[in-house]
Design an enzyme around this catalytic site. Structure first.
Site, PDB file in Angstrom:
ATOM      1  N   HIS A  12       0.821  -1.218   0.000  1.00  0.00           N
ATOM      2  CA  HIS A  12       0.000   0.000   0.000  1.00  0.00           C
ATOM      3  C   HIS A  12       0.853   1.266   0.000  1.00  0.00           C
ATOM      4  CE1 HIS A  12      -3.093   2.922   0.888  1.00  0.00           C
ATOM      5  NE2 HIS A  12      -2.509   3.203   2.054  1.00  0.00           N
ATOM      6  N   HIS A  64       3.959   6.924   5.697  1.00  0.00           N
ATOM      7  CA  HIS A  64       2.767   7.618   6.185  1.00  0.00           C
ATOM      8  C   HIS A  64       1.918   6.783   7.135  1.00  0.00           C
ATOM      9  CE1 HIS A  64       0.549   5.521   2.867  1.00  0.00           C
ATOM     10  NE2 HIS A  64      -0.504   5.706   3.638  1.00  0.00           N
ATOM     11  N   GLU A  80       1.134   5.351  12.801  1.00  0.00           N
ATOM     12  CA  GLU A  80      -0.220   4.957  13.197  1.00  0.00           C
ATOM     13  C   GLU A  80      -0.326   3.453  13.436  1.00  0.00           C
ATOM     14  OE1 GLU A  80      -4.259   5.291  14.115  1.00  0.00           O
ATOM     15  OE2 GLU A  80      -2.733   6.849  13.897  1.00  0.00           O
ATOM     16  N   ASP A  81       0.357   2.669  12.585  1.00  0.00           N
ATOM     17  CA  ASP A  81       0.114   1.214  12.582  1.00  0.00           C
ATOM     18  C   ASP A  81       1.280   0.374  13.103  1.00  0.00           C
ATOM     19  OD1 ASP A  81      -2.352   1.732  11.491  1.00  0.00           O
ATOM     20  OD2 ASP A  81      -1.684   1.463   9.430  1.00  0.00           O
ATOM     21  N   ASP A  90      -3.391   8.226  -1.250  1.00  0.00           N
ATOM     22  CA  ASP A  90      -3.798   7.138  -0.356  1.00  0.00           C
ATOM     23  C   ASP A  90      -5.236   6.713  -0.653  1.00  0.00           C
ATOM     24  OD1 ASP A  90      -3.466   5.642   2.372  1.00  0.00           O
ATOM     25  OD2 ASP A  90      -5.310   6.806   2.602  1.00  0.00           O
ATOM     26  N   ASP A 101     -16.540  13.151 -30.214  1.00  0.00           N
ATOM     27  CA  ASP A 101     -16.991  13.594 -28.895  1.00  0.00           C
ATOM     28  C   ASP A 101     -16.296  12.849 -27.764  1.00  0.00           C
ATOM     29  OD1 ASP A 101     -18.900  15.447 -29.844  1.00  0.00           O
ATOM     30  OD2 ASP A 101     -20.353  13.837 -30.164  1.00  0.00           O
TER      31      ASP A 101
END
Length: 749
Positions: free
Chosen positions: A90, A114, A118-119, A179, A296
């Site tokens: 990720h 990033h 947090e993780d 993200d 178009d």
């Protein structure tokens, strides 16, 4: 990874759509399982990221990326995504998205890290020690965006934090957008109801933010992914339409050849490309035009080196082809609020097919695709492109002056902290992001205000003064008096008029009708908060009658001071008056001995509609069979009506040196003012200071923040009338004082 997203991306690549590369994600997964490479050489998983990054930044320091990857991979080792892939895929995918958009090294480093704070067990202090203050700052900003348990307020509060973090560094938002894009690509592993919820938030907030930051490459892919989730049937029909046309000859390819030939003959070096529309764009064009043709489904993109070449290309196209003038737009001379610059036009080719054409420089194209990401590090010095800005640490409260921060973001940050609850914040945020155009208004002090299109003077007042705008009483737009409801246009010159004295805080402030004119969340939130704290001001204004019978001049000011005039509480008022119809001020006066008439024996009366006094030019009319002569000012509107009706005119004149008693001359004056508290008291005080008595007064209900006061006054000396009118004009908020009947007469002359 979502099967739908994979199929969608593959189709986009076949048609040449500007998609972010997905081919290396599975290779990332395999490489991540093998762990990091030996020190000194790039791990296999990040090798492609480095290659893409070097294409945009040849001199970039790749060692810091290697270090960031090693830390991220070791920290996330053992963690898996819901798709079954190692979690490290990720941050790698997010970093690749940003690298392809041209993000600088600091942003890519923070992107790799990033999720670590947090993780994992990695701390911000460790990030700062290893990678410097800038990377620490970005990682901290992105970490603060991670959702916590706010219950029903989760999404609003998450995005409120996101905006605050973005305001301090736009690169935080860049990482968040990348993200969200990768998460949207792999949304297929989630339950349908959760897919729909995330897609709706992406549609309502993330896509508009990407648009405003100018990151079109992210915005268009997010739009298509949301389209596939929320409107699967329409998405399927659009997909089949594109597949069907992909099997036919492309008319735009032939048009591109014709354009290349024309520009080559003109000696203009240019790259001409066919730029297919993305799914949502095709769907919107289909709604607008009905049945679609091959031309178009895309547009021609002409890329040149210099700004001047853009206009040279435009001239050649309009000379050699038939232009569709209504399609021409110049976003180079007038860039969009999101940094976008380009010339737009449309031309008809030899077979009559109309092709839309975008003309821009290579740099304009990079900015059009990547927006603020293409601008690099907004805090870097010229000598050290990737060094942190030393002054950033000295900014108050941790705020940093971001030279790439657009005006709309500054406005949004200003009002979000004042939003009283998550629902208000959420609805206001969506309304703010729905604005797709911005105007610039020039202030009288030389500054400028950036406002959304459709903003009024009320919005400008709160943008300039914040809550101090509660005391705004009017405005001048391009030198002319204007109401606060006036909608501003790009380039207008604005002077806001503020009350000089707010003596009673309980009665000063905005009226409820200001909410009808406020378009920006900042104005609406501030007005609503003030009105909630002052419920007495939410009653609709009404006119009240307060005739005054021959007051003593010394008591005139005090008599009015107990009843504040202005919006919401107009002070003493008679029947609505005004030019030609002064209501309670229309008092028939007694005979005036200072007038001589050419009809002996007739009673002479001064007309109440225009109240003439020496040395006005006057004319008389015989009424009641010649028994009475009414004397009017020559410019009175009634003169033309009476003349047209065949009334007999009588010569009248003022008698020199015989001006009559002090009580014999009455005059009616009309004061035009911006509505505010205490206006009636201040006007009557100014009148009393001139030694003039108020016979009667009428105040019309306020309209669009303006109010009209009509006074019938008793003059001790008609020669003091000019001084009296000047004194009334000097009252704050009053912008004109005229004799009754004057404006109407001028309008009809």
């Amino acid at each position: 990874m979502s099967a739908e997203a994979t199929d969608h991306a593959a189709l986009g690549r076949r048609r040449g759509l500007p998609r972010i590369d997905l081919r290396n994600l599975r290779r990332f997964s395999r490489a991540a399982l093998l762990g990091p490479a030996s020190r000194g050489r790039l791990p296999d998983a990040i090798e492609h990221v480095a290659k893409v990054h070097r294409a945009h930044h040849p001199g970039a320091d790749l060692d810091v990326l290697r270090k960031a990857y090693v830390l991220a991979e070791s920290s996330h080792r053992g963690q898996m995504r819901k798709s079954g892939e190692p979690y490290i895929t990720h941050p790698l995918a997010v970093t690749l998205i940003l690298a392809e958009l041209g993000a600088e090294t600091t942003t890519l480093t923070a992107s790799l890290l990033h999720d670590t704070v947090e993780d994992t067990e990695v701390t911000l202090e460790q990030v700062g020690e290893e990678f410097g203050e800038e990377v620490r700052y970005l990682v901290d900003g992105v970490t603060k965006l991670e959702k916590v348990d706010y219950g029903a307020a989760a999404e609003p509060e998450t995005f409120r934090k996101m905006l605050v973090a973005t305001g301090n560094d736009v690169r935080v938002m860049s990482i968040k957008l990348a993200d969200r894009l990768h998460n949207m690509r792999t949304l297929g592993v989630m339950r349908p109801e959760k897919q729909a919820r995330i897609a709706k938030v992406t549609r309502d907030v993330l896509i508009p933010l990407a648009e405003r930051l100018g990151v079109q490459a992210l915005k268009t892919e997010l739009e298509d992914l949301v389209f596939a989730i929320l409107h699967p049937a329409e998405y399927a029909r659009t997909r089949e339409l594109l597949l069907d046309h992909a099997r036919r000859p492309d008319p735009l390819a032939r048009a591109a050849e014709d354009v290349r030939a024309v520009l080559h003959e003109a000696g203009i070096a240019a790259e001409v490309l066919v730029r297919p529309r993305h799914y949502v764009s095709v769907y919107r064009v289909g709604i607008k035009r009905g049945e679609l043709t091959g031309s178009d489904l895309g547009r021609l993109l002409v890329l040149v080196s210099e700004d001047a070449d853009c206009y040279a290309v435009l001239g050649e196209l309009h000379t050699c082809f038939t232009p569709v003038i209504s399609e021409f737009k110049d976003f180079i001379a007038v860039p969009k609020f999101n940094l976008y610059q380009s010339l737009h036009t449309a031309v008809a080719g030899r077979d009559g097919e109309v092709a839309e054409v975008l003309i821009r420089t290579h740099q304009m194209h990079r900015v059009a695709e990547a927006g603020v990401i293409a601008l690099g590090n907004p805090y870097a010095t010229t000598t050290a492109p990737h060094a942190p800005l030393e002054a950033a640490a000295d900014a108050p409260d941790g705020e940093r002056a971001d030279p790439t921060r657009p005006g709309w973001l500054s406005r949004l940050l200003a009002w979000q902290s004042a939003a009283p609850d998550p629902d208000t914040f959420w609805s206001s945020l969506r309304a703010e992001l729905a604005q797709d155009r911005e105007i610039t208004v020039f202030r009288a002090d030389g500054g400028t205000l950036g406002l959304p299109a459709g903003a009024s003077c009320v919005d400008a007042a709160y943008a300039q003064y914040g809550e101090g705008a509660h005391d705004c009483i009017g405005a001048r737009v391009n030198g002319r008096i204007a109401t606060l409801s006036t909608v501003l246009r790009d380039g207008d010159m604005l002077q806001l008029l503020m009350a000089r004295d707010s003596r009673d805080a309980s009665s000063s402030g905005p009226s409820p009708e200001w909410l009808d004119h406020a378009r920006t969340p900042a104005a609406r939130i501030a007005i609503s908060r003030w009105l909630a704290a002052h419920p007495e001001r939410q009653q609709p204004p009404s006119a009240a009658t307060a005739p005054a019978a021959e007051p003593d001049p010394a008591q005139a000011g005090g008599a009015g001071s107990g009843t504040p005039g202005g919006a919401g509480a107009p002070g003493g008022a008679g029947a609505p008056g005004g030019a030609g119809a002064p209501g309670a001020a229309a008092v028939r006066q007694a005979a005036a001995p200072a007038i001589a008439a050419d009809l002996p024996g007739a009673a002479v009366r001064l007309a109440g509609c225009c109240t003439p006094v020496p040395p006005d030019a006057v004319i008389g009319f015989a009424v009641r069979g010649g028994a009475v002569i009414t004397v009017h000012r020559e410019r009175c509107p009634a003169v033309s009506r009476m003349t047209a009706a065949g009334r007999t005119t009588v010569g009248v004149r003022w008698l020199d040196g015989e001006e009559g008693d002090a009580g014999d001359y009455r005059v009616t004056l009309v004061a035009e003012a911006f509505s505010r508290p205490h206006l009636l008291a201040d006007l009557t005080e100014a009148i009393a200071a001139e030694g003039v008595a108020v016979v009667s007064a009428a105040v019309e209900p306020p309209h669009e923040q303006r109010v009209r006061h009509t006074y019938t006054l008793q003059l001790p000396d008609p020669g003091r009338l000019p001084t009296l009118m000047r004194a009334m004009r000097d009252v704050p908020g009053v912008y004109d004082v005229t004799r009754a009947g004057r404006e109407v007469a001028a309008a009809r002359s």
